[in-house]
Motif scaffolding. Structure first.
Motif, PDB file in Angstrom:
ATOM      1  N   PRO A 239       0.832  -1.209   0.000  1.00 26.67           N
ATOM      2  CA  PRO A 239       0.000   0.000   0.000  1.00 26.67           C
ATOM      3  C   PRO A 239       0.863   1.253   0.000  1.00 26.67           C
ATOM      4  CG  PRO A 239      -0.732  -1.560   1.666  1.00 26.67           C
ATOM      5  CD  PRO A 239       0.587  -2.065   1.178  1.00 26.67           C
ATOM      6  N   MET A 240       0.382   2.288  -0.673  1.00 25.34           N
ATOM      7  CA  MET A 240       1.112   3.541  -0.705  1.00 25.34           C
ATOM      8  C   MET A 240       1.097   4.202   0.673  1.00 25.34           C
ATOM      9  SD  MET A 240       2.343   4.001  -3.702  1.00 25.34           S
ATOM     10  CE  MET A 240       2.158   3.275  -5.337  1.00 25.34           C
ATOM     11  N   PRO A 241       2.164   4.919   1.018  1.00 22.08           N
ATOM     12  CA  PRO A 241       2.179   5.629   2.301  1.00 22.08           C
ATOM     13  C   PRO A 241       1.112   6.719   2.323  1.00 22.08           C
ATOM     14  CG  PRO A 241       4.371   5.532   1.304  1.00 22.08           C
ATOM     15  CD  PRO A 241       3.393   5.115   0.258  1.00 22.08           C
ATOM     16  N   PRO A 242       0.744   7.192   3.503  1.00 17.10           N
ATOM     17  CA  PRO A 242      -0.235   8.279   3.595  1.00 17.10           C
ATOM     18  C   PRO A 242       0.368   9.595   3.143  1.00 17.10           C
ATOM     19  CG  PRO A 242       0.683   7.820   5.746  1.00 17.10           C
ATOM     20  CD  PRO A 242       1.218   6.751   4.829  1.00 17.10           C
ATOM     21  N   ARG A 243      -0.494  10.559   2.921  1.00 21.71           N
ATOM     22  CA  ARG A 243      -0.042  11.917   2.632  1.00 21.71           C
ATOM     23  C   ARG A 243       0.866  12.395   3.762  1.00 21.71           C
ATOM     24  NH1 ARG A 243       0.019  15.662  -1.648  1.00 21.71           N
ATOM     25  NH2 ARG A 243       0.157  17.760  -0.776  1.00 21.71           N
ATOM     26  N   ALA A 244       1.978  13.038   3.388  1.00 25.18           N
ATOM     27  CA  ALA A 244       2.923  13.507   4.392  1.00 25.18           C
ATOM     28  C   ALA A 244       2.421  14.806   5.018  1.00 25.18           C
ATOM     29  CB  ALA A 244       4.291  13.733   3.752  1.00 25.18           C
ATOM     30  N   GLU A 245       2.562  14.895   6.307  1.00 23.70           N
ATOM     31  CA  GLU A 245       2.173  16.109   7.032  1.00 23.70           C
ATOM     32  C   GLU A 245       3.406  16.977   7.241  1.00 23.70           C
ATOM     33  OE1 GLU A 245       0.511  17.501  11.441  1.00 23.70           O
ATOM     34  OE2 GLU A 245       0.566  15.367  10.882  1.00 23.70           O
ATOM     35  N   LEU A 246       3.374  18.180   6.665  1.00 26.15           N
ATOM     36  CA  LEU A 246       4.520  19.078   6.784  1.00 26.15           C
ATOM     37  C   LEU A 246       4.596  19.634   8.196  1.00 26.15           C
ATOM     38  CD1 LEU A 246       6.804  20.345   5.063  1.00 26.15           C
ATOM     39  CD2 LEU A 246       5.318  22.330   4.755  1.00 26.15           C
ATOM     40  N   LYS A 247       5.781  19.516   8.810  1.00 24.05           N
ATOM     41  CA  LYS A 247       5.960  19.901  10.199  1.00 24.05           C
ATOM     42  C   LYS A 247       6.848  21.129  10.363  1.00 24.05           C
ATOM     43  CE  LYS A 247       5.436  15.116  11.700  1.00 24.05           C
ATOM     44  NZ  LYS A 247       4.130  15.340  12.337  1.00 24.05           N
ATOM     45  N   LEU A 248       7.184  21.797   9.273  1.00 23.32           N
ATOM     46  CA  LEU A 248       8.075  22.946   9.358  1.00 23.32           C
ATOM     47  C   LEU A 248       7.450  24.095  10.137  1.00 23.32           C
ATOM     48  CD1 LEU A 248       9.630  23.265   5.775  1.00 23.32           C
ATOM     49  CD2 LEU A 248      10.765  22.486   7.869  1.00 23.32           C
ATOM     50  N   THR A 249       8.267  24.742  10.932  1.00 21.93           N
ATOM     51  CA  THR A 249       7.899  26.002  11.576  1.00 21.93           C
ATOM     52  C   THR A 249       9.000  27.007  11.278  1.00 21.93           C
ATOM     53  OG1 THR A 249       9.024  25.382  13.619  1.00 21.93           O
ATOM     54  CG2 THR A 249       6.690  24.818  13.432  1.00 21.93           C
ATOM     55  N   GLY A 250       8.692  28.283  11.457  1.00 25.46           N
ATOM     56  CA  GLY A 250       9.703  29.304  11.243  1.00 25.46           C
ATOM     57  C   GLY A 250      10.814  29.215  12.265  1.00 25.46           C
ATOM     58  N   GLY A 251      11.999  29.662  11.862  1.00 26.56           N
ATOM     59  CA  GLY A 251      13.118  29.662  12.791  1.00 26.56           C
ATOM     60  C   GLY A 251      14.372  29.126  12.144  1.00 26.56           C
ATOM     61  N   THR A 252      15.383  28.887  12.961  1.00 27.61           N
ATOM     62  CA  THR A 252      16.690  28.466  12.469  1.00 27.61           C
ATOM     63  C   THR A 252      17.200  27.286  13.282  1.00 27.61           C
ATOM     64  OG1 THR A 252      17.215  30.749  11.847  1.00 27.61           O
ATOM     65  CG2 THR A 252      19.054  29.200  11.993  1.00 27.61           C
ATOM     66  N   THR A 253      17.723  26.299  12.582  1.00 25.87           N
ATOM     67  CA  THR A 253      18.376  25.149  13.189  1.00 25.87           C
ATOM     68  C   THR A 253      19.842  25.180  12.803  1.00 25.87           C
ATOM     69  OG1 THR A 253      16.369  23.800  13.032  1.00 25.87           O
ATOM     70  CG2 THR A 253      18.461  22.628  13.307  1.00 25.87           C
ATOM     71  N   VAL A 254      20.733  25.130  13.769  1.00 19.38           N
ATOM     72  CA  VAL A 254      22.164  25.118  13.510  1.00 19.38           C
ATOM     73  C   VAL A 254      22.723  23.746  13.863  1.00 19.38           C
ATOM     74  CG1 VAL A 254      24.411  26.124  14.062  1.00 19.38           C
ATOM     75  CG2 VAL A 254      22.382  27.596  13.928  1.00 19.38           C
ATOM     76  N   VAL A 255      23.374  23.115  12.876  1.00 18.49           N
ATOM     77  CA  VAL A 255      24.058  21.843  13.082  1.00 18.49           C
ATOM     78  C   VAL A 255      25.551  22.140  13.106  1.00 18.49           C
ATOM     79  CG1 VAL A 255      24.447  19.516  12.219  1.00 18.49           C
ATOM     80  CG2 VAL A 255      22.221  20.619  11.866  1.00 18.49           C
ATOM     81  N   ASP A 256      26.177  21.925  14.243  1.00 17.67           N
ATOM     82  CA  ASP A 256      27.594  22.266  14.378  1.00 17.67           C
ATOM     83  C   ASP A 256      28.453  21.395  13.464  1.00 17.67           C
ATOM     84  OD1 ASP A 256      29.777  23.682  15.900  1.00 17.67           O
ATOM     85  OD2 ASP A 256      30.320  21.583  16.276  1.00 17.67           O
ATOM     86  N   PHE A 257      29.316  22.074  12.679  1.00 12.53           N
ATOM     87  CA  PHE A 257      30.213  21.384  11.764  1.00 12.53           C
ATOM     88  C   PHE A 257      31.430  22.274  11.562  1.00 12.53           C
ATOM     89  CE2 PHE A 257      31.768  19.846   7.655  1.00 12.53           C
ATOM     90  CZ  PHE A 257      31.638  18.474   7.792  1.00 12.53           C
ATOM     91  N   ASP A 258      32.589  21.701  11.739  1.00 10.54           N
ATOM     92  CA  ASP A 258      33.820  22.485  11.694  1.00 10.54           C
ATOM     93  C   ASP A 258      34.209  22.784  10.252  1.00 10.54           C
ATOM     94  OD1 ASP A 258      36.130  23.799  12.224  1.00 10.54           O
ATOM     95  OD2 ASP A 258      37.246  22.048  12.950  1.00 10.54           O
ATOM     96  N   THR A 259      33.804  23.957   9.766  1.00 12.73           N
ATOM     97  CA  THR A 259      34.092  24.376   8.405  1.00 12.73           C
ATOM     98  C   THR A 259      34.050  25.897   8.347  1.00 12.73           C
ATOM     99  OG1 THR A 259      33.307  24.305   6.090  1.00 12.73           O
ATOM    100  CG2 THR A 259      31.651  24.129   7.799  1.00 12.73           C
ATOM    101  N   PRO A 260      34.873  26.527   7.516  1.00 12.71           N
ATOM    102  CA  PRO A 260      34.855  27.994   7.423  1.00 12.71           C
ATOM    103  C   PRO A 260      33.651  28.532   6.668  1.00 12.71           C
ATOM    104  CG  PRO A 260      36.425  27.099   5.870  1.00 12.71           C
ATOM    105  CD  PRO A 260      35.963  25.946   6.713  1.00 12.71           C
TER     106      PRO A 260
END
Length: 437
Positions: A239-260
């Protein structure tokens, strides 16, 4: 770097993001004796045929707890079939001058075949063996699994891949869209040979097939080919998966990564391709962040302020959910300002519409590239099967130009106001940006 994301999105939308070909394309609908349907562009000028087969569902049909199984299965299809091991299958294809490729995406598993007319029957027999009687030998499974695990390991060190996966998880959560279709090192390591047969049954089924063919083949020949090639596949898949529910909200996510230099992906809710405002949204996207150097984001973020080498936006209308995304990379000390300017341009577009000049330039760009897409049988076949999956009519390739030209300033202003919301944008930043919380 980040521009690869723009290229991928552009190619994915190419059948719908451009104008009509230079001449009319005569598309026939063929129904096989067994009831399978396909679109055909008959062309006997060269003894060659391109065949495209799509199975809807793709890697979104992974069994629970077995993320990555359909991706791995697809990579194994040509690693031996029937009485041939991987080397034997490759040698058989080479002897026929036949080219097969198999690819898995979040919404489709794709099968592409290119074959000479003199060898067509033998090539189809070989492809049928791969689809109907794959071997999934343990040695091939272990070898290809190692390749996938290497990709997963490399992606864990690639800021672009990290950003894409982080944004997807923020957008779609536990839905299959929210995780990497390659799976994780843990999930892929646990996959068994039996899982490969299960994955094949889940997605390679007749109830989700779309087919197109272009070249030296008649409707009668194509109909018989379809039944021979695909008629023995399972009638139904998972069976096909259900319709995806978008969970985005405004704002910023920072993923720490050592790069200039930080990598940034941003986005919010998008628009489905069957929405009446889709063309207006596509024109609007071209103005704010589409291909080329004339977009507002390129002008404000790159040209005026030098905050990035390249920035763009793109529509991502998947089968089960849509986003309007963009991205750029920037020196860590410039990321905060680049985000600020991007949000300002997003808000300006939502409230101010477009000028006559911007509208004309966007239409010229979007209607100028389509003839270049029709430069070979394989490219045409790929476009036609995509049209079928989107429910577009056969005359779409000949009427697409008029649909773009019909978009007005008022249409763009309406759809921008409806869809664009600077406060709803989620920014995912991978790096060590200065002044970004």
């Amino acid at each position: 770097m980040i521009r690869a994301l723009f290229v991928a999105a552009t190619l994915a939308l190419a059948p719908f993001a451009v104008a009509s070909p230079a001449h009319a394309v005569d598309i026939q609908e063929v129904t096989s004796p067994g009831g399978l349907k396909a679109w055909l562009v008959e062309d006997h000028s060269i003894p060659f045929t391109a065949l495209e087969v799509r199975f809807r569902g793709g890697t979104s049909l992974d069994a629970p707890g077995k993320r990555g199984e359909i991706n791995l299965m697809t990579a194994l299809i040509e690693e031996g079939a029937g009485e041939m091991n991987a080397q034997g299958f490759a040698e058989a294809a080479e002897s026929l001058a036949a080219d097969f490729s198999f690819d898995a995406g979040s919404d489709t598993v794709s099968v592409s075949a290119r074959m000479l007319s003199d060898n067509r029957d033998k090539a189809v027999n070989l492809l049928r063996e791969a689809l109907v009687n794959p071997r999934f030998d343990q040695d091939a499974l272990d070898r290809v699994r190692g390749q996938v695990l290497s990709i997963i390991a490399a992606d864990s060190r690639d800021p672009n891949a990290i950003a894409g996966n982080a944004f997807a998880q923020q957008a779609w959560g536990e839905h299959p869209y929210g995780s990497d279709q390659n799976g994780t090192a843990e999930s892929v390591s646990k996959l068994t040979r039996e899982d490969m047969f299960d994955a094949r049954a889940r997605v390679l089924a007749r109830d989700r097939i779309y087919v197109s063919a272009v070249g030296d083949i008649t409707p009668d020949q194509l109909g018989k080919m379809l039944d021979h090639l695909l008629g023995d596949l399972p009638a139904t898949g998972a069976p096909m998966p259900p319709r995806a529910e978008l969970k985005l909200t405004g704002g910023t996510t920072v993923v720490d990564f050592d790069t200039p230099q930080s990598v940034v992906i941003f986005g919010e809710a998008g628009i489905d391709m069957d929405d009446p405002d889709f063309f207006a949204a596509y024109v609007a996207n071209q103005v704010i962040g589409g291909a080329g150097f004339a977009s507002r984001l390129m002008e404000e973020v790159r040209e005026k302020r030098g905050l990035t080498y390249g920035i763009g936006s793109y529509l991502v209308p998947r089968d089960l959910g849509a986003t309007w995304q963009g991205g750029f990379s920037s020196a860590n000390e410039k990321v905060a300002e680049a985000i600020k300017v991007t949000k300002a341009e997003w808000a300006k577009m939502a409230s101010g519409g477009v000028t006559d000049k911007e509208l004309d330039e966007a239409k010229t760009y979007l209607t100028g590239a389509y003839p270049l897409r029709f430069d070979g049988n394989g490219r045409i076949a790929d476009i036609l099967v995509g049209m079928q999956m989107q429910g577009l009519p056969r005359d779409y390739v000949n009427t697409r130009n008029a649909k773009v030209e019909a978009v007005t300033k008022e249409d763009v202003a309406r759809v921008a106001k409806r869809l664009l919301n600077a406060d709803a944008l989620r920014f995912v930043v991978v790096g060590r940006p200065v002044g970004v919380k």
